[in-house]
Design a protein around this motif. Structure first.
Motif, short mmCIF file in Angstrom:
data_model
loop_
_atom_site.label_atom_id
_atom_site.label_comp_id
_atom_site.label_asym_id
_atom_site.label_seq_id
_atom_site.Cartn_x
_atom_site.Cartn_y
_atom_site.Cartn_z
N PHE A 47 -13.51 -9.01 -13.92
CA PHE A 47 -13.05 -7.64 -13.72
C PHE A 47 -12.04 -7.27 -14.80
CE2 PHE A 47 -11.70 -3.93 -11.45
CZ PHE A 47 -10.33 -3.87 -11.60
N VAL A 48 -12.16 -6.05 -15.32
CA VAL A 48 -11.22 -5.54 -16.31
C VAL A 48 -10.42 -4.35 -15.74
CG1 VAL A 48 -10.98 -4.45 -18.57
CG2 VAL A 48 -12.67 -6.27 -18.23
N ALA A 49 -11.13 -3.33 -15.27
CA ALA A 49 -10.47 -2.13 -14.79
C ALA A 49 -11.41 -1.36 -13.88
CB ALA A 49 -10.04 -1.24 -15.95
N ALA A 50 -10.83 -0.57 -12.99
CA ALA A 50 -11.63 0.24 -12.07
C ALA A 50 -10.95 1.56 -11.82
CB ALA A 50 -11.86 -0.50 -10.75
N ILE A 51 -11.77 2.54 -11.50
CA ILE A 51 -11.27 3.85 -11.11
C ILE A 51 -12.05 4.30 -9.88
CG2 ILE A 51 -12.81 5.06 -12.73
CD1 ILE A 51 -10.47 7.10 -13.10
N THR A 52 -11.33 4.71 -8.86
CA THR A 52 -11.99 5.13 -7.62
C THR A 52 -12.56 6.53 -7.77
OG1 THR A 52 -10.01 6.12 -6.68
CG2 THR A 52 -10.34 3.76 -6.30
N TRP A 53 -13.29 6.94 -6.76
CA TRP A 53 -13.88 8.28 -6.76
C TRP A 53 -12.78 9.34 -6.81
CZ3 TRP A 53 -12.78 11.77 -2.85
CH2 TRP A 53 -12.08 11.23 -1.76
N SER A 54 -11.59 9.02 -6.28
CA SER A 54 -10.49 9.98 -6.24
C SER A 54 -9.54 9.84 -7.42
CB SER A 54 -9.72 9.81 -4.94
OG SER A 54 -9.22 8.49 -4.83
N GLY A 55 -9.84 8.91 -8.35
CA GLY A 55 -9.03 8.80 -9.56
C GLY A 55 -8.00 7.69 -9.57
N GLY A 56 -7.90 6.93 -8.50
CA GLY A 56 -7.00 5.79 -8.49
C GLY A 56 -7.48 4.70 -9.43
N THR A 57 -6.54 4.05 -10.12
CA THR A 57 -6.91 3.05 -11.12
C THR A 57 -6.30 1.70 -10.80
OG1 THR A 57 -5.06 3.67 -12.55
CG2 THR A 57 -7.17 4.76 -12.94
N ASP A 58 -6.95 0.66 -11.30
CA ASP A 58 -6.44 -0.70 -11.14
C ASP A 58 -6.91 -1.52 -12.33
OD1 ASP A 58 -6.29 -2.98 -8.27
OD2 ASP A 58 -5.04 -2.76 -10.05
N TYR A 59 -6.11 -2.53 -12.70
CA TYR A 59 -6.39 -3.30 -13.89
C TYR A 59 -6.19 -4.79 -13.66
CZ TYR A 59 -5.85 1.28 -16.08
OH TYR A 59 -5.98 2.61 -16.41
N ALA A 60 -6.92 -5.58 -14.42
CA ALA A 60 -6.63 -7.01 -14.46
C ALA A 60 -5.28 -7.21 -15.13
CB ALA A 60 -7.73 -7.73 -15.25
N ASP A 61 -4.59 -8.24 -14.71
CA ASP A 61 -3.26 -8.50 -15.28
C ASP A 61 -3.32 -8.68 -16.80
OD1 ASP A 61 -2.00 -10.51 -12.50
OD2 ASP A 61 -2.06 -8.34 -12.83
N SER A 62 -4.42 -9.24 -17.28
CA SER A 62 -4.54 -9.55 -18.71
C SER A 62 -4.63 -8.30 -19.59
CB SER A 62 -5.76 -10.44 -18.95
OG SER A 62 -6.94 -9.79 -18.51
N VAL A 63 -4.97 -7.15 -19.01
CA VAL A 63 -5.12 -5.93 -19.81
C VAL A 63 -4.13 -4.84 -19.40
CG1 VAL A 63 -7.57 -6.46 -20.08
CG2 VAL A 63 -6.86 -4.78 -18.37
N LYS A 64 -3.38 -5.08 -18.36
CA LYS A 64 -2.45 -4.07 -17.87
C LYS A 64 -1.46 -3.68 -18.96
CE LYS A 64 -1.91 -4.71 -13.55
NZ LYS A 64 -1.49 -5.24 -12.24
N GLY A 65 -1.27 -2.39 -19.14
CA GLY A 65 -0.36 -1.89 -20.17
C GLY A 65 -1.02 -1.70 -21.52
N ARG A 66 -2.24 -2.23 -21.69
CA ARG A 66 -2.95 -2.08 -22.96
C ARG A 66 -4.22 -1.24 -22.83
NH1 ARG A 66 -5.16 -6.43 -25.30
NH2 ARG A 66 -5.48 -7.57 -23.33
N SER A 99 -21.51 0.06 -5.12
CA SER A 99 -22.75 0.13 -4.35
C SER A 99 -22.68 1.11 -3.20
CB SER A 99 -23.10 -1.27 -3.83
OG SER A 99 -22.02 -1.77 -3.07
N ARG A 100 -21.53 1.68 -2.96
CA ARG A 100 -21.39 2.67 -1.90
C ARG A 100 -20.47 3.78 -2.39
NH1 ARG A 100 -17.16 1.42 2.71
NH2 ARG A 100 -16.85 3.63 2.23
N THR A 101 -20.63 4.94 -1.79
CA THR A 101 -19.78 6.07 -2.17
C THR A 101 -18.38 5.93 -1.58
OG1 THR A 101 -20.60 7.31 -0.26
CG2 THR A 101 -21.70 7.70 -2.37
N PHE A 102 -17.45 6.60 -2.22
CA PHE A 102 -16.05 6.66 -1.78
C PHE A 102 -15.49 5.24 -1.67
CE2 PHE A 102 -16.68 11.02 -1.57
CZ PHE A 102 -17.81 11.31 -0.82
N GLY A 103 -14.60 4.98 -0.81
CA GLY A 103 -14.04 3.64 -0.64
C GLY A 103 -12.98 3.30 -1.67
N SER A 104 -12.42 2.13 -1.54
CA SER A 104 -11.33 1.68 -2.39
C SER A 104 -11.85 0.76 -3.49
CB SER A 104 -10.28 0.95 -1.55
OG SER A 104 -10.87 -0.14 -0.90
N THR A 105 -10.95 0.34 -4.37
CA THR A 105 -11.33 -0.52 -5.49
C THR A 105 -11.82 -1.87 -5.00
OG1 THR A 105 -9.72 0.54 -6.95
CG2 THR A 105 -10.46 -1.66 -7.55
N ARG A 106 -12.85 -2.35 -5.67
CA ARG A 106 -13.37 -3.70 -5.44
C ARG A 106 -13.38 -4.43 -6.76
NH1 ARG A 106 -12.27 -2.46 -1.05
NH2 ARG A 106 -13.56 -2.51 0.83
#
Length: 125
Positions: A47-66, A99-106
Motif C-alpha cells: 500500500f502507498v496511498a488511498a483516497i476515499t469517496w469523500s476525499g479522505g486520504t491516508d498514506y504509508a509511513d514510508s511516503v508520508k510527507g512526500r 470493491s465496494r462503494t463508499f466505505g473507509s480506507t482499506r
C-alpha cells in the motif's frame, strides 16, 4: 468492469518528482475509494496511498510527507504527486478501485477488485 489506465511513470534522479495519473472508465467513479500500490522486484505489493469517496486520504509511513494523492471526479482521474523521490521508491505503481462503494480506507490488495496495468517508476541515486 471498470478499466484503469495509469500514466506518468519514468526515470528520475533521487530528490526529483513525478506525477502519476490513473484514468478510470465507467460510471460512479466518485462513489469509490481509490488507492495506489507498488511492487518492487522480489517483494510483495504494498500500500502507498488511498483516497476515499469523500476525499479522505491516508498514506504509508514510508511516503508520508512526500507523496500526495488526489482525485478529480469530473475527469474520473486519481493522481499521485511524488516529491523527494528516493531509490527505494523504485517499483511498478498500480492504481486500484475499492470493491465496494463508499466505505473507509482499506490497506490490503484483496479489498480492491479493479487494477490498472501498472507504470514503472525508477529513481536513480
Amino acid at each position: 468492469q471498470v478499466q484503469l489506465v495509469e500514466s506518468g511513470g519514468g526515470l528520475v534522479q533521487a530528490g526529483g518528482s513525478l506525477r502519476l495519473s490513473c484514468a478510470a472508465s465507467g460510471r460512479a467513479f466518485s462513489s469509490y475509494g481509490m488507492a495506489w500500490f507498488r511492487q518492487a522486484p522480489g517483494k510483495e505489493r504494498e500500500f502507498v496511498a488511498a483516497i476515499t469517496w469523500s476525499g479522505g486520504t491516508d498514506y504509508a509511513d514510508s511516503v508520508k510527507g512526500r507523496f500526495t494523492i488526489s482525485r478529480d471526479n469530473a475527469k474520473n482521474t486519481v493522481y499521485l504527486q511524488m516529491n523527494s523521490l528516493k531509490p527505494e521508491d523504485t517499483a511498478v505503481y498500480y492504481c486500484a478501485r475499492r470493491s465496494r462503494t463508499f466505505g473507509s480506507t482499506r490497506y490490503q490488495p484483496a479489498e480492491y477488485d479493479s487494477w490498472g496495468q501498472g507504470t514503472q517508476v525508477t529513481v536513480s541515486s
